[in-house]
Design a protein around this motif. Structure first.
Motif, PDB file in Angstrom:
ATOM      1  N   GLU A 195       6.425  11.883   1.425  1.00 28.80           N
ATOM      2  CA  GLU A 195       6.406  12.718   2.625  1.00 28.80           C
ATOM      3  C   GLU A 195       4.995  13.210   2.942  1.00 28.80           C
ATOM      4  OE1 GLU A 195       9.228  15.769   1.775  1.00 28.80           O
ATOM      5  OE2 GLU A 195      10.982  14.460   2.013  1.00 28.80           O
ATOM      6  N   LEU A 196       4.226  13.519   1.903  1.00 32.09           N
ATOM      7  CA  LEU A 196       2.843  13.953   2.122  1.00 32.09           C
ATOM      8  C   LEU A 196       1.998  12.834   2.726  1.00 32.09           C
ATOM      9  CD1 LEU A 196       1.936  16.041  -1.075  1.00 32.09           C
ATOM     10  CD2 LEU A 196       2.472  16.891   1.199  1.00 32.09           C
ATOM     11  N   LEU A 197       2.362  11.602   2.393  1.00 33.55           N
ATOM     12  CA  LEU A 197       1.586  10.454   2.864  1.00 33.55           C
ATOM     13  C   LEU A 197       2.079   9.894   4.192  1.00 33.55           C
ATOM     14  CD1 LEU A 197       1.209   8.675  -0.568  1.00 33.55           C
ATOM     15  CD2 LEU A 197      -0.700   9.386   0.880  1.00 33.55           C
ATOM     16  N   LEU A 198       3.193  10.398   4.683  1.00 37.80           N
ATOM     17  CA  LEU A 198       3.764   9.855   5.918  1.00 37.80           C
ATOM     18  C   LEU A 198       2.803   9.947   7.110  1.00 37.80           C
ATOM     19  CD1 LEU A 198       6.325   8.388   6.663  1.00 37.80           C
ATOM     20  CD2 LEU A 198       7.337  10.572   7.355  1.00 37.80           C
ATOM     21  N   PRO A 199       2.057  11.064   7.278  1.00 40.94           N
ATOM     22  CA  PRO A 199       1.089  11.096   8.386  1.00 40.94           C
ATOM     23  C   PRO A 199       0.039   9.990   8.280  1.00 40.94           C
ATOM     24  CG  PRO A 199       1.493  13.318   7.569  1.00 40.94           C
ATOM     25  CD  PRO A 199       2.148  12.375   6.602  1.00 40.94           C
ATOM     26  N   VAL A 200      -0.398   9.674   7.074  1.00 45.41           N
ATOM     27  CA  VAL A 200      -1.352   8.575   6.874  1.00 45.41           C
ATOM     28  C   VAL A 200      -0.694   7.248   7.232  1.00 45.41           C
ATOM     29  CG1 VAL A 200      -2.787   7.352   5.197  1.00 45.41           C
ATOM     30  CG2 VAL A 200      -2.529   9.836   5.026  1.00 45.41           C
ATOM     31  N   PHE A 201       0.543   7.066   6.784  1.00 44.82           N
ATOM     32  CA  PHE A 201       1.308   5.853   7.061  1.00 44.82           C
ATOM     33  C   PHE A 201       1.438   5.633   8.568  1.00 44.82           C
ATOM     34  CE2 PHE A 201       5.492   3.716   7.573  1.00 44.82           C
ATOM     35  CZ  PHE A 201       5.260   2.569   6.819  1.00 44.82           C
ATOM     36  N   GLU A 202       1.750   6.693   9.290  1.00 43.00           N
ATOM     37  CA  GLU A 202       1.922   6.591  10.741  1.00 43.00           C
ATOM     38  C   GLU A 202       0.583   6.367  11.443  1.00 43.00           C
ATOM     39  OE1 GLU A 202       3.971  10.242  11.443  1.00 43.00           O
ATOM     40  OE2 GLU A 202       5.957   9.391  10.979  1.00 43.00           O
ATOM     41  N   ARG A 203      -0.451   7.066  10.981  1.00 43.64           N
ATOM     42  CA  ARG A 203      -1.785   6.908  11.574  1.00 43.64           C
ATOM     43  C   ARG A 203      -2.322   5.495  11.403  1.00 43.64           C
ATOM     44  NH1 ARG A 203      -5.504   9.931   8.048  1.00 43.64           N
ATOM     45  NH2 ARG A 203      -5.972   7.898   7.131  1.00 43.64           N
ATOM     46  N   GLU A 204      -2.026   4.892  10.240  1.00 49.10           N
ATOM     47  CA  GLU A 204      -2.533   3.555   9.923  1.00 49.10           C
ATOM     48  C   GLU A 204      -1.537   2.452  10.283  1.00 49.10           C
ATOM     49  OE1 GLU A 204      -5.544   2.968   8.818  1.00 49.10           O
ATOM     50  OE2 GLU A 204      -6.138   5.072   8.576  1.00 49.10           O
ATOM     51  N   HIS A 205      -0.491   2.810  11.037  1.00 48.34           N
ATOM     52  CA  HIS A 205       0.506   1.843  11.507  1.00 48.34           C
ATOM     53  C   HIS A 205       1.111   1.037  10.361  1.00 48.34           C
ATOM     54  CE1 HIS A 205      -0.878   2.875  15.514  1.00 48.34           C
ATOM     55  NE2 HIS A 205      -2.118   2.570  15.163  1.00 48.34           N
ATOM     56  N   GLY A 206       1.396   1.723   9.259  1.00 49.30           N
ATOM     57  CA  GLY A 206       2.079   1.116   8.132  1.00 49.30           C
ATOM     58  C   GLY A 206       1.193   0.332   7.179  1.00 49.30           C
ATOM     59  N   LYS A 207      -0.083   0.208   7.471  1.00 46.55           N
ATOM     60  CA  LYS A 207      -0.978  -0.569   6.614  1.00 46.55           C
ATOM     61  C   LYS A 207      -1.436   0.231   5.386  1.00 46.55           C
ATOM     62  CE  LYS A 207      -1.025  -4.389   8.970  1.00 46.55           C
ATOM     63  NZ  LYS A 207      -0.418  -5.608   8.395  1.00 46.55           N
ATOM     64  N   LYS A 208      -1.378   1.540   5.476  1.00 47.95           N
ATOM     65  CA  LYS A 208      -1.755   2.415   4.365  1.00 47.95           C
ATOM     66  C   LYS A 208      -0.787   3.595   4.357  1.00 47.95           C
ATOM     67  CE  LYS A 208      -6.634   1.156   4.958  1.00 47.95           C
ATOM     68  NZ  LYS A 208      -8.017   1.631   5.190  1.00 47.95           N
ATOM     69  N   GLY A 209      -0.901   4.443   3.337  1.00 49.10           N
ATOM     70  CA  GLY A 209      -0.064   5.638   3.277  1.00 49.10           C
ATOM     71  C   GLY A 209       1.234   5.461   2.528  1.00 49.10           C
ATOM     72  N   ARG A 210       1.243   4.578   1.524  1.00 50.25           N
ATOM     73  CA  ARG A 210       2.466   4.324   0.759  1.00 50.25           C
ATOM     74  C   ARG A 210       2.440   5.019  -0.605  1.00 50.25           C
ATOM     75  NH1 ARG A 210       5.830   0.457   2.842  1.00 50.25           N
ATOM     76  NH2 ARG A 210       4.999  -0.757   4.569  1.00 50.25           N
ATOM     77  N   LEU A 211       3.650   5.303  -1.099  1.00 46.30           N
ATOM     78  CA  LEU A 211       3.852   5.881  -2.433  1.00 46.30           C
ATOM     79  C   LEU A 211       4.550   4.840  -3.301  1.00 46.30           C
ATOM     80  CD1 LEU A 211       5.936   7.466  -4.529  1.00 46.30           C
ATOM     81  CD2 LEU A 211       3.662   8.442  -4.239  1.00 46.30           C
ATOM     82  N   SER A 212       3.943   4.504  -4.434  1.00 45.19           N
ATOM     83  CA  SER A 212       4.527   3.497  -5.335  1.00 45.19           C
ATOM     84  C   SER A 212       5.527   4.124  -6.291  1.00 45.19           C
ATOM     85  CB  SER A 212       3.426   2.811  -6.151  1.00 45.19           C
ATOM     86  OG  SER A 212       2.661   1.960  -5.337  1.00 45.19           O
ATOM     87  N   VAL A 213       6.712   3.526  -6.371  1.00 44.53           N
ATOM     88  CA  VAL A 213       7.758   3.956  -7.300  1.00 44.53           C
ATOM     89  C   VAL A 213       8.031   2.794  -8.243  1.00 44.53           C
ATOM     90  CG1 VAL A 213      10.138   4.739  -7.528  1.00 44.53           C
ATOM     91  CG2 VAL A 213       8.762   5.511  -5.594  1.00 44.53           C
ATOM     92  N   GLN A 214       8.085   3.061  -9.543  1.00 43.82           N
ATOM     93  CA  GLN A 214       8.218   1.992 -10.534  1.00 43.82           C
ATOM     94  C   GLN A 214       9.665   1.711 -10.906  1.00 43.82           C
ATOM     95  OE1 GLN A 214       5.217   1.893 -13.498  1.00 43.82           O
ATOM     96  NE2 GLN A 214       6.474   0.896 -15.021  1.00 43.82           N
ATOM     97  N   THR A 215       9.977   0.442 -10.983  1.00 37.45           N
ATOM     98  CA  THR A 215      11.299   0.028 -11.463  1.00 37.45           C
ATOM     99  C   THR A 215      11.422   0.352 -12.952  1.00 37.45           C
ATOM    100  OG1 THR A 215      10.423  -2.199 -11.810  1.00 37.45           O
ATOM    101  CG2 THR A 215      11.619  -1.793  -9.752  1.00 37.45           C
ATOM    102  N   ASN A 216      12.652   0.340 -13.437  1.00 36.87           N
ATOM    103  CA  ASN A 216      12.919   0.682 -14.831  1.00 36.87           C
ATOM    104  C   ASN A 216      12.138  -0.254 -15.770  1.00 36.87           C
ATOM    105  OD1 ASN A 216      13.993   1.204 -17.366  1.00 36.87           O
ATOM    106  ND2 ASN A 216      16.120   1.249 -16.676  1.00 36.87           N
TER     107      ASN A 216
END
Length: 360
Positions: free
Chosen positions: A92-113
């Protein structure tokens, strides 16, 4: 540093094509990183465990609520639910970056088990599910034999992957080829790929660590500082091949041990995922922000590592290891063991909420 920049890391991202992420989903740490130019963040069982410990005041009530509202859930279900929610909060903190960069940046990585490192189907199933948690989720998949199959399949299903538990040139190339196969399968079916931003992590510091373990075991007298270049050398070698072949995966440097893991990569079209404490240290340093990505590692260092460490040779050569050897490579084993242990430690922390120790 020019007064027009907040910090050396801010200057790095403002004056070069290099990006940096926060190597944590901690709210406090991610807020600082974004303020200094970060455009992404990452998490894994170790990170989430540490976040939960240091920000327990933010999650204590939610943990108790989950336990009370789900009387049939075991500590496993509670653990994964809080794991997901901590990741989503960071996204959620990165969502403004994600929207500003049109989805090219602003992601949060979540690791699989990490315990599923041998089970491609289980990895893919969890990756597809994680992809639904938020619009700006990136999913971490280990670069094991099963992980390579999972990376292709998850990419085909539209998941933006972040390959992890990767230390070597041959691993990084196997990732890039798996992603290309997944993307081409999507393209053949008319599915979109332009919005996808796959990345491949090379855990440069853990490559250094592994050579130091070997040197200690063998009682080798290595010139001071030489082993600190191992991960840098592998990253620069992989980066050159990626650029030559035009892979659509972007490289990412992780596992920081010293400033070379920042300074030597400045100027590259890649990502640096930097822990909060290292960000503070780099930002307080007088290391000059200038492009060094194209500077070769001193040849005498590469030659020494190559001739004295068989595992560096395996890591550095393009064909140094087949996929079948990825799972047994020393750095892979050490890292998987650590991630799996952190996963169990995270469950133990949740257990203390569900079954408080009556002896305390």
């Amino acid at each position: 540093m020019s007064t027009s920049y907040k910090s050396p890391l801010h200057e790095t991202v403002e004056t070069t094509q290099t990006d940096f992420w926060n190597d944590s989903c901690s709210i406090e740490e991610l807020t600082y990183a974004i303020d200094n130019g970060a455009v992404g963040a990452t998490s894994n069982p170790t990170i989430v465990l540490n976040v939960l410990k240091q920000e327990l005041h933010l999650w204590k009530d939610r943990l108790n609520q989950l336990i009370n509202e789900n009387p049939e859930w075991s500590e496993v279900e509670i653990t994964w639910k809080i794991f997901e929610e901590i990741g989503v909060k960071g996204s959620e903190l990165l969502l403004p970056v994600f929207e500003r960069e049109h989805g090219k940046k602003g992601r949060l990585s979540v690791q699989t088990n990490p315990a599923n490192y041998r089970n491609a189907a289980a990895i893919v199933e969890q990756a597809i599910y994680f992809d639904t948690l938020a619009p700006n989720i990136q999913v971490k998949i280990p670069v094991t034999k099963a992980g390579i199959r999972a990376i292709e399949e998850a990419t085909y299903h539209g998941v933006n992957i972040n390959a992890t538990v990767c230390f070597t040139v041959p691993q990084s190339l196997a990732v890039a080829e798996a992603v290309e196969r997944g993307l081409k399968r999507r393209e053949a079916e008319g599915k979109p790929v332009d919005d996808m931003t796959p990345v491949c992590t090379i855990m440069v510091g853990r490559m250094d660590d592994w050579l130091k373990v070997i040197a200690k075991k063998k009682q080798m007298a290595v010139t001071p500082g030489y082993m600190d270049w191992a991960g840098v050398a592998c990253m620069k070698k992989a980066y050159g091949i990626y650029k030559q072949r035009g892979y659509r995966t972007r490289l990412l440097a992780a596992a920081y041990r010293h400033h070379l893991h920042w300074s030597e990569f400045i100027g590259g079209d890649l990502i640096l995922t930097i822990p909060y404490n290292w960000q503070r240290q780099f930002n307080a340093s007088d290391v000059e922000v200038k492009e060094r990505m194209d500077n070769p590692v001193p040849v005498e260092i590469v030659d020494y590592l190559y001739t004295h460490f068989e595992d560096f040779k395996k890591a550095y050569d393009e064909d140094g290891m087949p996929v079948e050897e990825f799972d047994s490579y020393g750095a892979t084993v050490r890292t998987l063991r650590g991630f799996i242990q952190s996963y169990h430690d995270l469950q133990a922390l949740i257990r203390d909420f569900m079954l408080p120790d009556p002896d305390k």
